[in-house]
Design an enzyme around this catalytic site. Structure first.
Site, mmCIF file in Angstrom:
data_model
loop_
_atom_site.group_PDB
_atom_site.id
_atom_site.type_symbol
_atom_site.label_atom_id
_atom_site.label_comp_id
_atom_site.label_asym_id
_atom_site.label_seq_id
_atom_site.Cartn_x
_atom_site.Cartn_y
_atom_site.Cartn_z
ATOM 1 N N THR A 15 2.894 6.649 13.774
ATOM 2 C CA THR A 15 2.122 5.658 13.012
ATOM 3 C C THR A 15 2.716 4.266 13.241
ATOM 4 O O THR A 15 1.975 3.288 13.382
ATOM 5 C CB THR A 15 2.137 5.980 11.504
ATOM 6 O OG1 THR A 15 1.998 7.377 11.316
ATOM 7 C CG2 THR A 15 1.033 5.255 10.771
ATOM 8 N N GLY A 16 4.028 4.191 13.291
ATOM 9 C CA GLY A 16 4.686 2.896 13.529
ATOM 10 C C GLY A 16 4.234 2.265 14.835
ATOM 11 O O GLY A 16 4.029 1.052 14.926
ATOM 12 N N GLU A 42 -1.306 7.429 0.309
ATOM 13 C CA GLU A 42 -2.463 7.950 -0.437
ATOM 14 C C GLU A 42 -2.092 9.203 -1.237
ATOM 15 O O GLU A 42 -2.776 9.553 -2.194
ATOM 16 C CB GLU A 42 -3.637 8.248 0.513
ATOM 17 C CG GLU A 42 -3.362 9.237 1.638
ATOM 18 C CD GLU A 42 -2.786 8.570 2.883
ATOM 19 O OE1 GLU A 42 -2.075 7.545 2.752
ATOM 20 O OE2 GLU A 42 -3.054 9.088 3.990
ATOM 21 N N GLY A 68 7.370 4.794 7.744
ATOM 22 C CA GLY A 68 6.560 6.000 7.930
ATOM 23 C C GLY A 68 6.946 6.666 9.235
ATOM 24 O O GLY A 68 8.034 6.440 9.773
ATOM 25 N N LYS A 125 0.856 -1.202 0.000
ATOM 26 C CA LYS A 125 0.000 0.000 0.000
ATOM 27 C C LYS A 125 0.885 1.243 0.000
ATOM 28 O O LYS A 125 1.528 1.566 0.988
ATOM 29 C CB LYS A 125 -0.912 0.043 1.228
ATOM 30 C CG LYS A 125 -1.955 1.158 1.075
ATOM 31 C CD LYS A 125 -2.646 1.545 2.344
ATOM 32 C CE LYS A 125 -1.903 2.551 3.166
ATOM 33 N NZ LYS A 125 -1.688 3.861 2.513
ATOM 34 N N GLU A 170 10.522 0.990 9.808
ATOM 35 C CA GLU A 170 11.517 2.003 9.424
ATOM 36 C C GLU A 170 10.867 3.350 9.682
ATOM 37 O O GLU A 170 9.967 3.756 8.944
ATOM 38 C CB GLU A 170 11.867 1.872 7.931
ATOM 39 C CG GLU A 170 12.475 0.556 7.535
ATOM 40 C CD GLU A 170 13.900 0.393 8.020
ATOM 41 O OE1 GLU A 170 14.516 1.386 8.457
ATOM 42 O OE2 GLU A 170 14.397 -0.735 7.967
#
Ligand code: NAD
Length: 488
Positions: free
Chosen positions: A231-232, A177, A227, A174, A249
């Site tokens: 978020t990780g 976006e 990212g 993915k 990462e």
């Protein structure tokens, strides 16, 4: 305007709900294409396709030689399309063309590197205290979800797909976006090369719409994420449901240390390149410049002269060295940090504004910005800004440089500039970071492991280390004693 579709199970798909997203050029706001906006249901279809492809053995049971050859063919196809891919990358994420050309070439090299490595995955035979032949084999993990950011779109896709495929896994990639176009162009390459259906699935959507489900889904065996650190953390939490393998990462706030004995001109150039390549939207950017006090003033002056050469504009225009930031929201985030830096009392010595003029009015441009007299406690010295903002901190001696360099939650990269190799190695040996450079900044090689210490993530991409992240380890014991054990 091109209407892209997603590649799932060897077929082209729209999102089940029919939603689409318009992708725009960050330099001028022009619509470039529309792409499907996937939801959890679409993820479910992709997982089923990848699962079926893995379980059927259609990929993992091909010979390593065949898998390697397939990766070589992907590399060749990327090279054949490199001109269009580089232009598409520029238009979608804003970087200058020369940088995009480098990324596309490197993406092809990455597929080639892992194509060669596919036939070098091997186990070991162990001597054990029994009459047994005991050995270890390496096997693919299974279905891998791969979630990537917007700053190096095709290159990050290559870093994820190439080792996973070499090892025999099936993948659901993915892209961000914001920048899905080169990943979807890669989907077309993979489709035309007729890889077995479901081995590579490429789906587009947001983190909330599709990313979270990829991290959570019980049908996925591993999630590889690149990212932001926040978020990780969410990805890791979501992955606990089925305890899937996780590699991360993440971000960085990387020190670039210049000693007074450095080659002055090379260090000035290196400091600017470290901070402003790819608009500063680089996880490993040298965003904290630590300069020895005795050369601090002339060094900043020399940077101010040279920064004039960083020409802003559309990445496709000749001579442009810095494009727009990736989105309006991201520019606002970076500008908020510029206000924070001013409020904290750092000295804004250049930039800090949107460039004036009609050429810039429709894009998300921001001048390259340098703050001097930054102290290690300021937020602009501690938090990842991920834009063209450099924080300059003066230090007194080697011990203080190391102390400031390591005074961070991150541990991704670091640079050291000195003509004293003893000092260079002494400092690098004390730096808590996974990627270090002496008298250079940013070169990245497919042969070397990429990844961070501390909150910059765990696991490594690239090199032999990168393929380890996509392999399970199995022991096999063959009894050579013919007599029964006779335990009961
Ligand atoms: P991001 O974390 O916002 O998004 C990255 C990806 O995760 C995107 O595809 C996004 O859609 C997806 N995502 C968002 N929320 C999610 C969720 N809850 N669950 C699952 N997926 C989710 O990062 P970004 O803004 O796209 O990229 C910038 C960040 O990436 C920076 O922090 C940078 O340092 C980091 N980065 C790290 C490396 C590295 O190698 N260490 C390389 C490039 C970028």
């Amino acid at each position: 305007m091109h209407h892209y579709q997603n590649l799932i199970g060897g077929k082209w798909h729209d999102a089940l709900g029919g939603q689409r997203r318009t992708i725009t050029d960050p330099a001028n706001g022009q619509a470039l294409a529309s792409v499907p906006e996937c939801s959890a249901e679409d993820v479910g279809i992709a997982v089923a396709a990848a699962r079926q492809a893995f379980d059927s053995g259609v990929w993992r049971q091909t010979s390593a030689l065949e898998r390697g050859k397939t990766l070589f063919r992907i590399a060749d196809a990327i090279r054949k399309d490199s001109t269009q891919l580089a232009r598409l990358e520029v238009m979608n994420c804003g970087k200058p063309l020369a940088e995009a050309e480098f990324d596309i070439a490197d993406a092809a090299n990455c597929f080639e590197f892992y194509g060669g490595l596919a036939t070098k995955i091997h186990g070991e035979t162990m001597q054990v205290p029994a009459n047994s032949v005991s050995y270890v084999v390496r096997e693919p993990i299974g279905v891998c979800a791969q979630i990537i950011p917007w700053n190096f779109p095709l290159l990050m896709a290559a870093w994820k797909l190439a080792p996973a495929l070499a090892a025999g896994n099936t993948c659901i990639l993915k892209p961000s976006e914001l920048t899905p176009l080169t990943a979807l162009a890669l989907a077309k390459i993979i489709y035309e090369l007729e890889l077995p259906a479901g081995v590579v699935n490429i789906i587009t959507g947001t983190g909330a719409g599709a990313g979270e489900e990829l991290a959570r889904h019980a049908g996925i065996d591993k999630v590889a994420f690149t990212g932001g650190t926040a978020t990780g953390r969410k990805v890791m939490q979501a992955a606990t449901g089925n305890l899937k393998r996780v590699s991360l990462e993440l971000g960085g706030k990387n020190p670039n240390i210049v000693f007074a004995d450095a080659d002055f001109d090379a260090a000035v150039d290196g400091a600017l390149f470290a901070a402003f390549a790819n608009q500063g939207e680089v996880c490993s950017a040298g965003s904290r410049l630590l300069v020895e006090k005795s050369i601090h003033r002339p060094f900043v002056q020399a940077m101010l002269q040279k920064i004039e050469r960083i020409k802003l504009g559309h990445g496709l225009d000749a001579g442009v060295k810095m494009g727009p930031l990736v989105s309006a929201a991201h520019r606002e985030k970076v500008e908020a940090y510029i206000q924070i830096g001013k409020a904290e009392g750092a000295t804004l010595v250049c930039g800090g504004e949107r460039p004036a003029g009609a050429a810039f009015s429709q894009g998300w441009f921001l001048q390259p910005t340098i703050f001097d007299n930054v102290t290690p406690q300021m937020r602009i010295a501690r938090e990842e800004i991920f834009g063209p903002v450099l924080a300059v901190i003066a230090f007194a001696d080697e011990a203080e440089a190391v102390q400031i360099a390591n005074d961070t939650d991150y541990g991704l990269a670091a640079g050291v500039w000195t003509t004293n190799i003893f000092r260079g190695l002494r400092v690098v040996n004390q730096i808590r970071a996974g990627i270090t450079w002496i008298n250079t900044y940013h070169p990245t090689f497919n042969e070397l492991p990429w990844g961070g210490y501390k909150q910059s993530g765990h696991g490594r991409e690239l090199g032999l280390y990168g393929i380890e992240e996509y392999l399970e380890t199995k022991q096999v014991n063959i009894n050579l004693d013919e007599a029964p054990l006779g335990w009961y």
